[in-house]
Design an enzyme around this catalytic site. Structure first.
Site, short mmCIF file in Angstrom:
data_model
loop_
_atom_site.label_atom_id
_atom_site.label_comp_id
_atom_site.label_asym_id
_atom_site.label_seq_id
_atom_site.Cartn_x
_atom_site.Cartn_y
_atom_site.Cartn_z
N ASP A 32 1.61 0.97 51.93
CA ASP A 32 2.69 0.88 50.96
C ASP A 32 2.06 0.79 49.57
O ASP A 32 1.45 -0.22 49.22
CB ASP A 32 3.55 -0.35 51.26
N ASP A 40 -20.84 3.96 44.72
CA ASP A 40 -21.06 3.49 46.08
C ASP A 40 -22.50 3.79 46.46
O ASP A 40 -23.25 4.47 45.73
CB ASP A 40 -20.07 4.14 47.04
#
Length: 665
Positions: A240, A365
Site C-alpha cells: 500500500d 548499494d
C-alpha cells in the site's frame, strides 16, 4: 598564522550554502552550551571557556573543530584541508572485517585490517555485521574509534549497519538482533498501521544504536512490495503506497530524532532502494545477475515513488539507489538508461536530485563498482559453497573499468559507495580526467556535513556500562513483544482466540516451556489434546543454489508442496480436534491447505512463541491487517503485474484483510 593545507576548493562554498539539511544541530548546541566531549589520544583544548577536540593536534582551534559552527561550514573547512586521497577515502563504506572467518562467531574486528584501511586508504566509514552483546559491541566500537584518532585530521568513524531489530537474518540485508529489542518485521509494523508506533520503534532503534556506537542505518527499506515472489518483501512496509509513505516518514523521524534532519543524538537514515526495486521481474532479486531486470511500467512509476516522496518531507540523511535495471521506463520524456539506478543520469540527477530535490547523501548499494567475472555471471561451480568472493552488481556497466564506473555514478550525483575496500579508483578517475575534483568536493562535503550533524566529531566514544543498562531494557522488550502479538493477522476464527487456562495443547514447532508459562497443559499425543497448535512458515524454493544470494534467499513458489511436513502433520490430526495454525509470512503464502482445516488461522510477521501465547491466552488482542494480499494460486501470481499492488485474480485474502473474532460465550 594558519598553515596551508592541501586539497581543492572547487564548488565547496556553493555547496555549503545549500546544505540546509545539516544546518541546525550546531545552533542548538550553541544555545545549550558545551556539548559532551570524549577523547583518548586527541588533545582537548579550551577556547573562550569552552572545550574542543584538537583533531589535527596543531594546538589551535580550526574551523572544522569548532562545534559552534554549522555542519556545512565545518565540512567546507575540512574538505579544503584534505588531499585527494583523503577525500576518496570518505567516499566509501568499507566492510568492517570480523576477527573470525566468514560464517564463524567473532569477538571483535580485525583491527590490523581496519588500521590498514584507515592509514592506507583514509577510510572512515564502516559497515558492521558483528553480533555481540551490547557492552562488548560498545567496547569494540570504542577501540575502532581510538584507531581513528591516529588519522592526520582525526576524522571519527561512521559505524553503519543493516537492520538488527527483527527476526529474519540474511547476510547482506539484515543482522541478528542479539542484545537489541526484537520487534516484528517492518511488515508487522505495517500490519498494525500506526505511525505513532513506528515512530516509537524508530526512536528505540536510535537509542539502542547510539548506545553501542552505531550512527547510521541502511534503512528503512521503503520499496513497494508489489511482486509477491520477491525475496525482500519482508523488509518493506507492504504494497500500500500511501501507508508505506506514512510509516516511512514516521520511522525516519523516530530514527533521526526529529522531522527536520539529523539530530545530534540521531541515527542517519538511508532510505532504500530508489526506485522500483519491488517491481522485480518474475520475483528474482537484483543482488543476483539473473534478477537484474526490473519490471516497472511508466504508469506505475509514481506509485513506487510515493513512499520516497513522503519520506523526503522529513529529510532523511541518505538514499540508496536500487540495483535494478529498468527496461522501457521513461521519466518526464527521457528514456531511463538500461543500467543499475546509480548509473542512470535520468534517475539520479534528473529525478532524484532535480525534480525531487534530494540534497542529502546518496550511498550506493554494495558491490556496484566491482568487476563482474565468472562467478558474478554464472554463479559458483556445482558443489562449491557460495561465498561473497567474486560478487558484483555492476548491472549494465560490466564493460566499464572501475574508474569509469565511479566517474559515471559520481557524475550522476552518487556520493558514497557501499562495500568498497579500496578507494583508489576514485583517485584514478580524477587524475585521468574522467572526473573533476569539484564533483569530489561536493560529495565529500555532503558526507562530512552529515558526520558533523551526528555529533561524532565531539563525542565518538560510548559508555559500555551504560549500553548494558540501556539496550534491550525490560520496557523495550515488553513493547516489542506486544507489537509482535498485536501485528498478528486473524485470517480465520471459527471460535474465540482465547483458550481457558489449563487447556491441554498438542504442539508442533512450538516451545513447550512457553505454553506452560502461559498456563496451558502440554500433552504428547494429539488424541489427548483439547487443541493442537502448529507453527509454520511461508514456503519457498532454493532455485539458484550456486549464487551467493540465491543460496540464502526465499525464491520461487508461494504454494505449499503436497509433501510439506507441516501440511502433512495438520492433515494427520484427529478430524474433530480444533487446530490453531500460525504462519510466518515473510512472503504472501498461498494458505489453501490450512484455510478450511484450521479452527484459527493466524499470520505473523516475526513473533516469539511467548507472543503467540499472549494472543492465545487473551492477554493481547491482535489488530493486524494484511500488508499484502494472499493469492489463491500460483497461476494467479504468474498472471499478475510485478509493479502493481494487490492485482492477483480472486485472492484468498485481500489486502488489509482481517477476519472478525468471535466473542467469548
Amino acid at each position: 598564522m594558519r598553515r596551508s593545507h592541501p586539497g581543492g576548493h572547487g564548488g565547496r562554498l556553493a555547496l555549503a550554502a545549500s546544505l540546509a539539511l545539516f544546518g541546525m544541530a550546531p545552533a542548538a548546541i550553541a544555545q545549550s552550551g558545551q556539548p559532551a566531549i570524549t577523547s583518548r589520544a586527541v588533545p582537548v583544548i579550551t577556547v573562550e571557556g569552552r572545550r574542543f577536540r584538537d583533531l589535527n593536534r596543531n594546538g589551535t582551534l580550526d574551523r572544522y573543530e569548532d562545534w559552534r559552527l554549522t555542519p556545512a561550514e565545518r565540512a567546507a573547512d575540512l574538505v579544503a584541508r584534505m588531499t585527494l586521497d583523503e577525500k576518496a577515502g570518505q567516499m566509501v563504506v568499507a566492510e568492517a572485517p570480523n576477527n573470525a572467518p566468514f560464517g564463524q562467531p567473532a569477538t571483535g574486528y580485525a583491527m590490523d585490517v581496519v588500521t590498514g584501511l584507515v592509514k592506507g586508504g583514509h577510510v572512515t566509514s564502516f559497515n558492521s555485521r558483528l553480533v555481540l552483546d551490547a557492552g562488548a559491541l560498545a567496547k569494540v566500537h570504542n577501540d575502532l574509534q581510538a584507531a581513528m584518532e591516529q588519522g592526520r585530521l582525526g576524522i571519527p568513524a561512521v559505524m553503519t549497519t543493516d537492520p538488527r531489530h527483527h527476526f529474519q537474518t540474511t547476510a547482506g540485508a539484515s543482522v541478528a538482533a542479539g542484545s537489541f529489542s526484537q520487534w516484528p518485521e517492518s511488515l508487522g509494523l505495517a500490519a498494525i498501521g500506526d505511525p505513532a508506533l513506528v515512530k516509537r520503534f524508530g526512536d528505540t532503534v536510535r537509542r539502542e544504536f547510539r548506545a553501542t556506537g552505531f550512527v547510521q542505518l541502511l534503512g528503512p527499506q521503503i520499496d513497494l512490495a508489489t511482486e509477491p515472489r520477491w525475496a525482500r518483501i519482508n523488509g518493506t512496509f507492504g504494497e500500500d503506497a500511501a501507508l508505506s509513505g506514512r510509516l516511512a516518514a514516521a520511522y525516519v523521524v523516530g530514527l533521526q530524532g526529529g522531522a527536520d534532519g539529523i539530530g545530534g543524538d540521531g541515527v542517519a537514515a538511508v532510505v532504500k532502494h530508489f526506485a522500483g526495486y519491488g517491481a522485480a521481474k518474475d520475483g528474482w532479486d537484483a543482488h543476483n545477475r539473473y534478477g537484474r531486470m526490473g519490471d516497472l511500467g511508466n504508469d506505475r512509476l509514481g506509485l513506487h515513488l510515493r513512499p520516497f516522496a513522503d519520506a523526503f518531507k522529513v529529510r532523511p540523511a541518505g538514499v540508496m539507489p536500487a540495483y535494478t535495471m529498468q527496461r522501457g521506463l521513461i521519466v518526464d520524456g527521457k528514456p531511463v538508461e538500461e543500467v543499475g539506478a546509480a548509473y542512470s543520469r535520468v534517475l539520479m540527477s534528473d529525478l532524484l536530485r532535480g525534480k525531487m530535490r534530494f540534497d542529502g547523501v546518496v550511498l550506493s548499494d554494495w558491490a556496484i563498482t566491482e568487476d563482474c567475472g565468472t562467478i558474478c555471471m554464472n554463479g559458483f561451480p556445482a558443489g562449491q559453497r557460495p561465498t561473497f568472493d567474486g560478487i558484483s552488481t555492476a548491472w549494465g556497466v560490466e564493460r566499464l573499468t572501475k574508474p569509469q564506473r565511479f566517474a559515471l555514478a559520481i557524475g550522476n550525483g552518487v556520493d558514497q559507495f557501499g562495500g568498497v575496500m579500496d578507494p583508489s579508483p576514485i583517485v584514478t578517475a580524477v587524475k585521468s580526467g574522467l572526473l573533476g575534483e569539484a564533483a569530489i568536493d561536493r560529495a565529500v562535503t555532503r558526507i562530512l556535513a552529515q558526520s558533523f550533524a551526528l555529533g561524532i566529531f565531539e563525542h565518538p566514544f560510548v559508555d559500555a556500562d551504560a549500553a548494558v543498562r540501556n539496550v534491550g531494557t525490560a520496557a523495550d522488550r515488553a513493547a516489542a513483544r506486544d507489537a509482535q502479538a498485536r501485528a498478528m493477522v486473524v485470517l480465520e476464527a471459527r471460535r474465540p482466540l482465547a483458550l481457558p487456562a489449563g487447556t491441554r495443547v498438542f504442539l508442533r514447532n512450538v516451545d513447550a516451556a512457553a505454553a506452560r508459562a502461559a498456563g496451558f497443559t502440554v500433552v504428547d499425543r494429539a488424541q489427548d489434546a483439547d487443541v493442537a497448535i502448529v507453527r509454520t512458515a511461508a514456503p519457498f524454493e532454493t532455485l539458484h543454489p550456486n549464487y551467493t544470494f540465491g543460496s540464502m534467499q526465499h525464491e520461487g513458489s508461494l504454494a505449499y508442496p503436497d509433501n510439506h511436513p507441516d501440511v502433512a502433520a495438520v492433515r494427520a490430526l484427529p478430524a474433530k480436534l480444533p487446530v490453531v495454525v500460525d504462519v510466518y509470512l515473510d512472503r504472501p503464502a498461498i494458505l489453501t491447505p490450512f484455510k478450511d482445516r484450521a479452527t484459527v488461522l493466524l499470520g505473523n510477521f516475526g513473533a516469539t512463541d511467548a507472543a503467540l501465547f499472549d494472543v492465545l491466552s487473551g492477554k493481547v488482542t491482535p489488530v493486524g491487517r494484511l500488508p499484502f494480499e494472499l493469492p489463491s494460486s500460483m497461476a494467479a501470481v504468474v498472471a499478475q503485474r510485478s509493479d502493481t499492488p494487490a492485482d492477483s485474480a480472486a485472492p484468498l485474502y485481500p489486502l488489509h484483510y482481517r477476519a472478525p473474532i468471535p466473542t467469548q460465550k
